[in-house]
Design an enzyme around this catalytic site. Structure first.
Site, PDB file in Angstrom:
ATOM      1  N   GLY A  59       0.822  -1.217   0.000  1.00 28.51           N
ATOM      2  CA  GLY A  59       0.000   0.000   0.000  1.00 28.51           C
ATOM      3  C   GLY A  59       0.850   1.257   0.000  1.00 28.51           C
ATOM      4  CB  SER A 119       2.603  -4.764   6.636  1.00 30.78           C
ATOM      5  OG  SER A 119       3.369  -4.670   7.803  1.00 30.78           O
ATOM      6  CB  VAL A 178      10.072   3.649  -0.242  1.00 22.61           C
ATOM      7  CG1 VAL A 178       9.311   4.515  -1.199  1.00 22.61           C
ATOM      8  CG2 VAL A 178      11.560   3.862  -0.421  1.00 22.61           C
ATOM      9  CB  ALA A 219       9.837  15.522  -8.241  1.00 17.16           C
ATOM     10  CE  LYS A 238       9.748  17.988 -12.008  1.00 15.53           C
ATOM     11  NZ  LYS A 238       9.940  16.548 -11.854  1.00 15.53           N
ATOM     12  N   PRO A 259      12.565  21.468 -19.480  1.00 16.18           N
ATOM     13  CG  PRO A 259      11.986  22.805 -21.313  1.00 16.18           C
ATOM     14  CD  PRO A 259      13.060  21.877 -20.809  1.00 16.18           C
TER      15      PRO A 259
HETATM   16  C1  LIG Z   1      15.777   8.066  -3.032  1.00 14.08           C
HETATM   17  C2  LIG Z   1      14.498   7.963  -3.806  1.00 14.08           C
HETATM   18  C3  LIG Z   1      13.907   9.113  -4.329  1.00 14.08           C
HETATM   19  C4  LIG Z   1      12.737   9.020  -5.104  1.00 14.08           C
HETATM   20  N1  LIG Z   1      12.187  10.145  -5.652  1.00 14.08           N
HETATM   21  C5  LIG Z   1      11.151  10.027  -6.521  1.00 14.08           C
HETATM   22  C6  LIG Z   1      10.597  11.159  -7.178  1.00 14.08           C
HETATM   23  O1  LIG Z   1      10.988  12.292  -6.949  1.00 14.08           O
HETATM   24  N2  LIG Z   1       9.593  10.949  -8.052  1.00 14.08           N
HETATM   25  C7  LIG Z   1       9.095   9.697  -8.318  1.00 14.08           C
HETATM   26  O2  LIG Z   1       8.217   9.552  -9.173  1.00 14.08           O
HETATM   27  N3  LIG Z   1       9.550   8.640  -7.649  1.00 14.08           N
HETATM   28  C8  LIG Z   1      10.561   8.762  -6.776  1.00 14.08           C
HETATM   29  N4  LIG Z   1      11.040   7.656  -6.129  1.00 14.08           N
HETATM   30  C9  LIG Z   1      10.350   6.381  -6.282  1.00 14.08           C
HETATM   31  C10 LIG Z   1       9.090   6.359  -5.421  1.00 14.08           C
HETATM   32  O3  LIG Z   1       9.411   6.581  -4.069  1.00 14.08           O
HETATM   33  C11 LIG Z   1       8.388   5.027  -5.567  1.00 14.08           C
HETATM   34  O4  LIG Z   1       8.232   4.705  -6.911  1.00 14.08           O
HETATM   35  C12 LIG Z   1       7.018   5.056  -4.952  1.00 14.08           C
HETATM   36  O5  LIG Z   1       7.071   5.510  -3.640  1.00 14.08           O
HETATM   37  C13 LIG Z   1       6.371   3.719  -5.002  1.00 14.08           C
HETATM   38  O6  LIG Z   1       6.894   2.845  -4.052  1.00 14.08           O
HETATM   39  P1  LIG Z   1       6.177   1.445  -3.896  1.00 14.08           P
HETATM   40  O7  LIG Z   1       4.751   1.673  -3.604  1.00 14.08           O
HETATM   41  O8  LIG Z   1       6.526   0.614  -5.071  1.00 14.08           O
HETATM   42  O9  LIG Z   1       6.923   0.795  -2.665  1.00 14.08           O
HETATM   43  P2  LIG Z   1       6.823   1.118  -1.040  1.00 14.08           P
HETATM   44  O10 LIG Z   1       6.540   2.562  -0.790  1.00 14.08           O
HETATM   45  O11 LIG Z   1       8.070   0.547  -0.483  1.00 14.08           O
HETATM   46  O12 LIG Z   1       5.571   0.297  -0.595  1.00 14.08           O
HETATM   47  C14 LIG Z   1       5.640  -1.090  -0.370  1.00 14.08           C
HETATM   48  C15 LIG Z   1       4.379  -1.559   0.321  1.00 14.08           C
HETATM   49  O13 LIG Z   1       4.413  -2.961   0.445  1.00 14.08           O
HETATM   50  C16 LIG Z   1       4.063  -3.316   1.754  1.00 14.08           C
HETATM   51  N5  LIG Z   1       4.675  -4.599   2.107  1.00 14.08           N
HETATM   52  C17 LIG Z   1       5.962  -5.007   1.903  1.00 14.08           C
HETATM   53  N6  LIG Z   1       6.137  -6.230   2.408  1.00 14.08           N
HETATM   54  C18 LIG Z   1       4.947  -6.623   2.919  1.00 14.08           C
HETATM   55  C19 LIG Z   1       4.481  -7.782   3.591  1.00 14.08           C
HETATM   56  N7  LIG Z   1       5.302  -8.800   3.883  1.00 14.08           N
HETATM   57  N8  LIG Z   1       3.205  -7.810   3.988  1.00 14.08           N
HETATM   58  C20 LIG Z   1       2.347  -6.803   3.729  1.00 14.08           C
HETATM   59  N9  LIG Z   1       2.731  -5.680   3.109  1.00 14.08           N
HETATM   60  C21 LIG Z   1       4.015  -5.585   2.718  1.00 14.08           C
HETATM   61  C22 LIG Z   1       4.570  -2.168   2.599  1.00 14.08           C
HETATM   62  O14 LIG Z   1       3.919  -2.127   3.845  1.00 14.08           O
HETATM   63  C23 LIG Z   1       4.180  -0.992   1.703  1.00 14.08           C
HETATM   64  O15 LIG Z   1       2.816  -0.674   1.911  1.00 14.08           O
HETATM   65  C24 LIG Z   1      12.166   7.752  -5.323  1.00 14.08           C
HETATM   66  C25 LIG Z   1      12.736   6.610  -4.744  1.00 14.08           C
HETATM   67  C26 LIG Z   1      13.890   6.695  -4.013  1.00 14.08           C
HETATM   68  C27 LIG Z   1      14.487   5.453  -3.417  1.00 14.08           C
END
Ligand SMILES: Cc1cc2nc3c(=O)[nH]c(=O)nc-3n(C[C@H](O)[C@H](O)[C@H](O)COP(=O)(O)OP(=O)(O)OC[C@H]3O[C@@H](n4cnc5c(N)ncnc54)[C@H](O)[C@@H]3O)c2cc1C
Length: 508
Positions: free
Chosen positions: A17, A44, A50, A55, A83, A101
């Site tokens: 999530g 969870s 993360v 942005a 932006k 841009p």
């Molecule tokens: C340094 C950095 C900077 C970034 N900056 C940008 C930006 O400026 N612009 C942009 O577009 N993107 C950016 N990103 C990427 C962006 O943060 C992610 O693409 C976005 O947050 C999506 O993350 P996610 O949902 O895939 O993973 P996560 O946010 O990691 O979510 C994972 C989910 O899975 C759940 N989960 C994991 N294991 C289990 C389990 N065993 N049981 C139940 N639930 C579980 C967790 O609870 C969580 O809800 C950046 C990433 C990094 C690392």
């Protein structure tokens, strides 16, 4: 839906999530409305998200529009700013500054693209910097913003915009949206998955509590670990760190101490680069680096000593590897978000990749057997997206003239992927820019970085020579002054946000 034939997908399970999970849930409940297909999301709180990703790119506006979300409401609820692009500092040479841009430079004059006329004007010594011929750049540097218009005579027709927002608030906004429209949220930690002995398909996931959640289609949004796609299905990872070596980041928010300009900033450092993302209530900062070129301690020092205001939280360290899963869709599991792959946030592409993953899934929505033809096409489309973004990110590194640190020397001398080498050579030869039918970054983006990082073509389009010098100069000057006048008349960025928020306030 007990009367549905067996070959149809009845239940979709989204694992995770974060931004990816809730964007997927919101889009699926909207696009599958009326089909009877259920959407369940497991997350969870103990594991958390993360927590970065502030942005975005203009494409997110189409996503929000598809959901029927009011933009003013979204901005107010996510503390968003506008932006217009990304400013790159010190990338070509120390002291350089340009903006990539969300819009094109200039206006087409005759048979050739605008930049060819600018190249000739520059060779004559009479051109202004390339950015002065681009409305969103001039607007960004003057801290102004006005919504685009549909008036062919106005420079305000030729640009787009995105948001800088609090990603956790965006996730919460979408969680609310999705649950109101039927998505079921389950809180709990997944501890195991049950795979079909014959097909290898995921049949269910089991929570710590013992609860089992079954489905025909699983979307893995579990973050970097890839709970299903990797830990269960062992799909494999294509490691691109030879091409994009940055593998760590420090992230820290701080109080606003400078302008809340309508753009993100990326400043090249000795072992990586630093981001600055202004929101309404704080600045998001981070230092992306490679631990082979700068130590964790030095990277943190560089970040903390350059903050413009008081830190608002402890800095957080993040680890990553550039690359993608060998198959983004494997068996009945589709990896969307960080579980599918990651390319450093230099051009804010991750949320957009989430969007592409969702759009392609909706377009190729499968039957329960997830036919190989659907999977292959999905993987082909997503591989193309990843590869083109990779090339575009690499361009920033390899098109550097910096010689002050090992990172920059290594990047200049590395072997480029053929796809990137061809693009650079084509541009160097006579200023032609790759034009793709698909892929995120279109010619204006490539052009902005080519010229911003001092790649000067050996010649321009010969058709430019058919225009008299005076006529060419007069046209360029007209473009520049029309943009400058339009920016002068537009409102300040913060005034715009306030007025947009106020509209929402009245409507609510
Ligand atoms: C340094 C950095 C900077 C970034 N900056 C940008 C930006 O400026 N612009 C942009 O577009 N993107 C950016 N990103 C990427 C962006 O943060 C992610 O693409 C976005 O947050 C999506 O993350 P996610 O949902 O895939 O993973 P996560 O946010 O990691 O979510 C994972 C989910 O899975 C759940 N989960 C994991 N294991 C289990 C389990 N065993 N049981 C139940 N639930 C579980 C967790 O609870 C969580 O809800 C950046 C990433 C990094 C690392």
């Amino acid at each position: 839906m007990a009367d549905r034939p067996d070959h149809m997908v009845r239940d979709i399970v989204i694992v995770g999530g974060g931004t990816a999970g809730w964007m997927t849930a919101a889009a699926l409940v909207r696009r599958l409305a009326g089909t009877g297909i259920s959407v369940t999301l497991v997350e969870s709180a103990e594991i958390g998200t993360v927590g970065v990703g502030e942005a975005t790119l203009p494409q997110i506006r189409y996503f929000n529009e598809m959901l029927g979300i009011d933009e003013a409401e979204l901005m107010a609820r996510t503390s968003a700013t506008i932006k217009l692009g990304i400013e790159f500092r010190d990338w070509g040479r120390i002291g350089d500054r340009y903006i990539h841009p969300f819009g094109a430079h200039g206006e087409r004059i005759g048979p050739a693209d605008f930049h060819h006329y600018w190249l000739k004007e520059q060779a004559a010594g009479t051109a202004q910097p390339f950015g002065r011929y681009c409305y969103p750049i001039v607007s960004a540097w003057n801290d102004r913003f006005e919504l685009p218009r549909e008036d062919p005579a106005s420079p305000l027709t030729h640009f787009s915009y995105a948001f800088q927002f609090d990603a956790s608030l965006y996730g919460a906004f979408l969680a609310d949206y999705a649950q109101k429209r039927g998505a079921k949220r389950v809180e709990g930690k997944i501890v195991s998955a049950d795979l079909d002995g014959e097909s290898g398909f995921v049949r269910s996931v089991t929570l710590e509590s013992g609860t089992q959640i079954a489905g025909e289609l699983f979307v893995d949004c579990s973050g970097f670990r890839g709970l299903l796609i990797e830990e269960q299905l062992e799909t494999g990872f294509e490691d691109w760190s030879d091409w994009l070596p940055c593998n760590r980041a420090w992230a820290v928010p701080c109080a606003i101490g400078g302008e809340v300009g309508p753009y993100t900033r990326s400043t090249a450092r000795t072992g990586g680069w630093q981001w600055r993302i202004p929101l309404q209530h704080r600045i998001g900062n981070g230092h992306v680096y490679c631990d082979r070129y700068v130590s964790d301690g030095d990277a943190l020092d560089q970040l903390m000593t350059s903050l413009e205001g008081e830190p608002l939280a402890d800095p957080r360290k993040l680890f990553f590897v550039a690359g993608k899963r060998r198959r983004l869709w494997n068996r009945n599991c589709i990896a969307i978000g960080l579980s599918g792959g990651f390319l450093e946030p230099l051009e804010s592409t991750s949320i957009d990749l989430i969007q592409s993953g969702i759009e392609n899934l909706v377009a190729l929505f499968p039957e329960a057997d997830c036919a190989a033809a659907d999977r292959d096409e999905y993987n082909r489309l997503m591989d193309l997206e990843f590869e083109r973004i990779r090339d575009f990110l690499m361009l920033h590194y390899v098109a550097t003239q910096r010689d002050d640190a090992p990172l920059w020397r290594d990047m200049r001398n590395m072997t480029w992927p053929d796809s990137l080498a061809e693009k650079i050579e084509t541009f160097r030869h006579r200023g032609a820019v790759p034009n793709y039918a698909s892929g995120l970054f279109q010619p204006p983006s490539w052009l902005a970085v080519f010229i911003g990082q001092n790649i000067v073509p050996e010649a321009w389009d010969p058709r430019v020579d058919r225009m008299a010098d005076e006529e060419r100069s007069a046209h360029l000057e007209r473009v520049r002054t029309t943009i400058a006048d339009a920016v002068e008349r537009s409102s300040g960025h913060l005034a715009f946000i306030k007025s947009y928020g106020a509209t929402f306030g009245d409507a609510a």
